[in-house]
Design a protein around this motif. Structure first.
Motif, PDB file in Angstrom:
ATOM      1  N   ALA A  67      47.593  48.754  51.811  1.00  0.00           N
ATOM      2  CA  ALA A  67      46.281  49.363  51.570  1.00  0.00           C
ATOM      3  C   ALA A  67      45.294  48.436  50.858  1.00  0.00           C
ATOM      4  O   ALA A  67      44.095  48.490  51.140  1.00  0.00           O
ATOM      5  CB  ALA A  67      46.450  50.630  50.745  1.00  0.00           C
ATOM      6  N   TYR A  68      45.753  47.603  49.949  1.00  0.00           N
ATOM      7  CA  TYR A  68      44.830  46.806  49.137  1.00  0.00           C
ATOM      8  C   TYR A  68      44.026  45.754  49.904  1.00  0.00           C
ATOM      9  O   TYR A  68      42.920  45.416  49.488  1.00  0.00           O
ATOM     10  CB  TYR A  68      45.554  46.167  47.972  1.00  0.00           C
ATOM     11  CG  TYR A  68      45.837  47.120  46.819  1.00  0.00           C
ATOM     12  CD1 TYR A  68      45.388  48.430  46.827  1.00  0.00           C
ATOM     13  CD2 TYR A  68      46.570  46.708  45.724  1.00  0.00           C
ATOM     14  CE1 TYR A  68      45.657  49.296  45.797  1.00  0.00           C
ATOM     15  CE2 TYR A  68      46.837  47.563  44.674  1.00  0.00           C
ATOM     16  CZ  TYR A  68      46.377  48.850  44.710  1.00  0.00           C
ATOM     17  OH  TYR A  68      46.630  49.700  43.680  1.00  0.00           O
ATOM     18  N   PRO A  69      44.523  45.196  51.011  1.00  0.00           N
ATOM     19  CA  PRO A  69      43.666  44.251  51.741  1.00  0.00           C
ATOM     20  C   PRO A  69      42.340  44.864  52.191  1.00  0.00           C
ATOM     21  O   PRO A  69      41.315  44.188  52.213  1.00  0.00           O
ATOM     22  CB  PRO A  69      44.524  43.836  52.933  1.00  0.00           C
ATOM     23  CG  PRO A  69      45.905  43.960  52.434  1.00  0.00           C
ATOM     24  CD  PRO A  69      45.880  45.172  51.547  1.00  0.00           C
ATOM     25  N   MET A  70      42.333  46.150  52.529  1.00  0.00           N
ATOM     26  CA  MET A  70      41.076  46.804  52.922  1.00  0.00           C
ATOM     27  C   MET A  70      40.112  46.855  51.740  1.00  0.00           C
ATOM     28  O   MET A  70      38.915  46.584  51.890  1.00  0.00           O
ATOM     29  CB  MET A  70      41.360  48.206  53.450  1.00  0.00           C
ATOM     30  CG  MET A  70      40.104  48.962  53.809  1.00  0.00           C
ATOM     31  SD  MET A  70      39.164  48.137  55.082  1.00  0.00           S
ATOM     32  CE  MET A  70      39.206  49.354  56.329  1.00  0.00           C
ATOM     33  N   LEU A  71      40.625  47.180  50.573  1.00  0.00           N
ATOM     34  CA  LEU A  71      39.775  47.214  49.389  1.00  0.00           C
ATOM     35  C   LEU A  71      39.250  45.825  49.047  1.00  0.00           C
ATOM     36  O   LEU A  71      38.076  45.662  48.683  1.00  0.00           O
ATOM     37  CB  LEU A  71      40.545  47.799  48.202  1.00  0.00           C
ATOM     38  CG  LEU A  71      41.013  49.241  48.370  1.00  0.00           C
ATOM     39  CD1 LEU A  71      41.904  49.645  47.201  1.00  0.00           C
ATOM     40  CD2 LEU A  71      39.833  50.171  48.478  1.00  0.00           C
TER      41      LEU A  71
END
Length: 61
Positions: free
Chosen positions: A36-40
């Motif tokens: 999930a964190y790559p999108m953020l």
């Protein structure tokens, strides 16, 4: 953007590993964050790039 492809690859790999149950020692929550964190991070980088471009045009004009 320079990091778009690499962030996308990390997100897809993290999601694939999460869904197949491979946690690489991070636990299921850690793999969920890797997915999930790559999108953020991409949203943050894109926003900063847009802001920096907007400021440079305002100061040039």
């Amino acid at each position: 953007m320079d990091g778009t492809g690499s962030l996308g690859a990390v997100g897809i790999a993290g999601a694939a590993l999460f869904f197949t149950g491979h946690d690489l020692g991070l636990g299921p929550g850690g793999m969920e964050r890797v997915a999930a964190y790559p999108m953020l991070a991409w949203m943050l980088m894109s926003g900063l790039a847009l802001l920096s471009g907007r400021r440079s045009r305002a100061s040039a004009g």
